[in-house]
Design a protein around this motif. Structure first.
Motif, PDB file in Angstrom:
ATOM      1  N   VAL A   1       0.854  -1.189   0.000  1.00 37.69           N
ATOM      2  CA  VAL A   1       0.000   0.000   0.000  1.00 37.69           C
ATOM      3  C   VAL A   1       0.891   1.241   0.000  1.00 37.69           C
ATOM      4  CG1 VAL A   1      -1.784   1.283   1.252  1.00 37.69           C
ATOM      5  CG2 VAL A   1      -1.796  -1.216   1.266  1.00 37.69           C
ATOM      6  N   LYS A   2       0.569   2.188  -0.869  1.00 38.84           N
ATOM      7  CA  LYS A   2       1.345   3.420  -0.974  1.00 38.84           C
ATOM      8  C   LYS A   2       1.376   4.149   0.374  1.00 38.84           C
ATOM      9  CE  LYS A   2       1.681   7.702  -3.545  1.00 38.84           C
ATOM     10  NZ  LYS A   2       1.094   8.583  -4.542  1.00 38.84           N
ATOM     11  N   GLY A   3       2.590   4.455   0.848  1.00 33.58           N
ATOM     12  CA  GLY A   3       2.756   5.213   2.084  1.00 33.58           C
ATOM     13  C   GLY A   3       2.922   4.358   3.331  1.00 33.58           C
ATOM     14  N   ILE A   4       2.686   3.065   3.240  1.00 34.59           N
ATOM     15  CA  ILE A   4       2.799   2.192   4.404  1.00 34.59           C
ATOM     16  C   ILE A   4       4.208   1.620   4.472  1.00 34.59           C
ATOM     17  CG2 ILE A   4       1.919   0.110   5.555  1.00 34.59           C
ATOM     18  CD1 ILE A   4      -0.065   2.453   5.521  1.00 34.59           C
ATOM     19  N   THR A   5       4.895   1.906   5.569  1.00 35.51           N
ATOM     20  CA  THR A   5       6.261   1.418   5.766  1.00 35.51           C
ATOM     21  C   THR A   5       6.230   0.078   6.479  1.00 35.51           C
ATOM     22  OG1 THR A   5       6.479   2.480   7.929  1.00 35.51           O
ATOM     23  CG2 THR A   5       7.081   3.806   5.993  1.00 35.51           C
ATOM     24  N   GLN A   6       7.403  -0.531   6.606  1.00 34.67           N
ATOM     25  CA  GLN A   6       7.500  -1.800   7.325  1.00 34.67           C
ATOM     26  C   GLN A   6       7.075  -1.621   8.779  1.00 34.67           C
ATOM     27  OE1 GLN A   6      11.490  -3.242   6.744  1.00 34.67           O
ATOM     28  NE2 GLN A   6      11.100  -3.838   4.622  1.00 34.67           N
ATOM     29  N   LYS A   7       7.490  -0.502   9.369  1.00 36.57           N
ATOM     30  CA  LYS A   7       7.103  -0.214  10.760  1.00 36.57           C
ATOM     31  C   LYS A   7       5.586  -0.069  10.873  1.00 36.57           C
ATOM     32  CE  LYS A   7       7.892   2.941  14.580  1.00 36.57           C
ATOM     33  NZ  LYS A   7       8.484   4.191  15.037  1.00 36.57           N
ATOM     34  N   ASN A   8       4.972   0.646   9.931  1.00 35.38           N
ATOM     35  CA  ASN A   8       3.512   0.808   9.928  1.00 35.38           C
ATOM     36  C   ASN A   8       2.820  -0.539   9.810  1.00 35.38           C
ATOM     37  OD1 ASN A   8       3.759   3.732   7.819  1.00 35.38           O
ATOM     38  ND2 ASN A   8       3.555   3.684  10.020  1.00 35.38           N
ATOM     39  N   ALA A   9       3.315  -1.402   8.919  1.00 33.21           N
ATOM     40  CA  ALA A   9       2.719  -2.722   8.717  1.00 33.21           C
ATOM     41  C   ALA A   9       2.762  -3.528  10.009  1.00 33.21           C
ATOM     42  CB  ALA A   9       3.428  -3.463   7.592  1.00 33.21           C
ATOM     43  N   ASN A  10       3.890  -3.480  10.704  1.00 31.97           N
ATOM     44  CA  ASN A  10       3.996  -4.196  11.987  1.00 31.97           C
ATOM     45  C   ASN A  10       3.041  -3.628  13.024  1.00 31.97           C
ATOM     46  OD1 ASN A  10       5.916  -6.186  11.338  1.00 31.97           O
ATOM     47  ND2 ASN A  10       7.581  -4.707  11.556  1.00 31.97           N
ATOM     48  N   GLU A  11       2.901  -2.304  13.057  1.00 29.36           N
ATOM     49  CA  GLU A  11       1.970  -1.656  14.002  1.00 29.36           C
ATOM     50  C   GLU A  11       0.526  -2.076  13.718  1.00 29.36           C
ATOM     51  OE1 GLU A  11       2.424   0.359  16.622  1.00 29.36           O
ATOM     52  OE2 GLU A  11       4.574   0.688  16.440  1.00 29.36           O
ATOM     53  N   ILE A  12       0.158  -2.154  12.444  1.00 28.54           N
ATOM     54  CA  ILE A  12      -1.199  -2.530  12.054  1.00 28.54           C
ATOM     55  C   ILE A  12      -1.472  -3.981  12.479  1.00 28.54           C
ATOM     56  CG2 ILE A  12      -2.730  -2.970  10.093  1.00 28.54           C
ATOM     57  CD1 ILE A  12      -1.206  -0.587   8.690  1.00 28.54           C
ATOM     58  N   ILE A  13      -0.527  -4.852  12.190  1.00 26.35           N
ATOM     59  CA  ILE A  13      -0.691  -6.265  12.551  1.00 26.35           C
ATOM     60  C   ILE A  13      -0.806  -6.420  14.057  1.00 26.35           C
ATOM     61  CG2 ILE A  13       0.505  -8.497  12.584  1.00 26.35           C
ATOM     62  CD1 ILE A  13       1.597  -7.691   9.749  1.00 26.35           C
ATOM     63  N   ASP A  14       0.071  -5.730  14.814  1.00 24.11           N
ATOM     64  CA  ASP A  14       0.022  -5.810  16.274  1.00 24.11           C
ATOM     65  C   ASP A  14      -1.295  -5.263  16.821  1.00 24.11           C
ATOM     66  OD1 ASP A  14       2.525  -6.941  16.289  1.00 24.11           O
ATOM     67  OD2 ASP A  14       3.568  -5.067  16.803  1.00 24.11           O
ATOM     68  N   PHE A  15      -1.785  -4.162  16.241  1.00 18.28           N
ATOM     69  CA  PHE A  15      -3.024  -3.546  16.697  1.00 18.28           C
ATOM     70  C   PHE A  15      -4.206  -4.496  16.582  1.00 18.28           C
ATOM     71  CE2 PHE A  15      -6.866  -0.997  15.955  1.00 18.28           C
ATOM     72  CZ  PHE A  15      -6.826  -0.129  17.039  1.00 18.28           C
ATOM     73  N   PHE A  16      -4.297  -5.205  15.471  1.00 14.17           N
ATOM     74  CA  PHE A  16      -5.441  -6.076  15.257  1.00 14.17           C
ATOM     75  C   PHE A  16      -5.285  -7.447  15.911  1.00 14.17           C
ATOM     76  CE2 PHE A  16      -6.243  -3.107  11.640  1.00 14.17           C
ATOM     77  CZ  PHE A  16      -7.439  -2.635  12.128  1.00 14.17           C
ATOM     78  N   LYS A  17      -4.114  -7.764  16.435  1.00 21.86           N
ATOM     79  CA  LYS A  17      -3.943  -9.012  17.184  1.00 21.86           C
ATOM     80  C   LYS A  17      -4.523  -8.902  18.586  1.00 21.86           C
ATOM     81  CE  LYS A  17       0.074 -11.092  15.006  1.00 21.86           C
ATOM     82  NZ  LYS A  17       1.488 -11.469  15.185  1.00 21.86           N
ATOM     83  N   LYS A  18      -4.696  -7.668  19.065  1.00 23.62           N
ATOM     84  CA  LYS A  18      -5.206  -7.451  20.428  1.00 23.62           C
ATOM     85  C   LYS A  18      -6.591  -8.010  20.607  1.00 23.62           C
ATOM     86  CE  LYS A  18      -2.635  -3.212  21.123  1.00 23.62           C
ATOM     87  NZ  LYS A  18      -2.726  -1.797  21.343  1.00 23.62           N
TER      88      LYS A  18
END
Length: 75
Positions: free
Chosen positions: A58-75
């Motif tokens: 996705v345009k604008g999404i960095t590796q750090k952002n991707a990890n944050e998104i995955i971690d957020f939805f694992k909660k």
């Protein structure tokens, strides 16, 4: 008839804003990145189930952002 279209349009806008608000609760994700995610995946469910590789496409999404998104939805 016009009134029905106006109501549908407003509901669609409201729905999109609610989805963007949920995404902006993620660290590092602002309105612009949230909008990019929604345009790319179309639904919140697809974003929640997306893999790391899909997210960084996705345009604008960095590796750090991707990890944050995955971690957020694992909660």
């Amino acid at each position: 008839e016009v009134h029905r279209f106006a109501i549908a349009y407003q509901r669609n806008l409201q729905s999109k804003k609610l989805l963007e608000r949920e995404l902006t609760a993620i660290s590092g994700i602002g309105n612009k990145k949230a909008n990019s995610l929604l345009k790319y995946f179309k639904t919140m469910n697809k974003i929640k189930n997306a893999s790391f590789d899909e997210l960084i496409n996705v345009k604008g999404i960095t590796q750090k952002n991707a990890n944050e998104i995955i971690d957020f939805f694992k909660k």
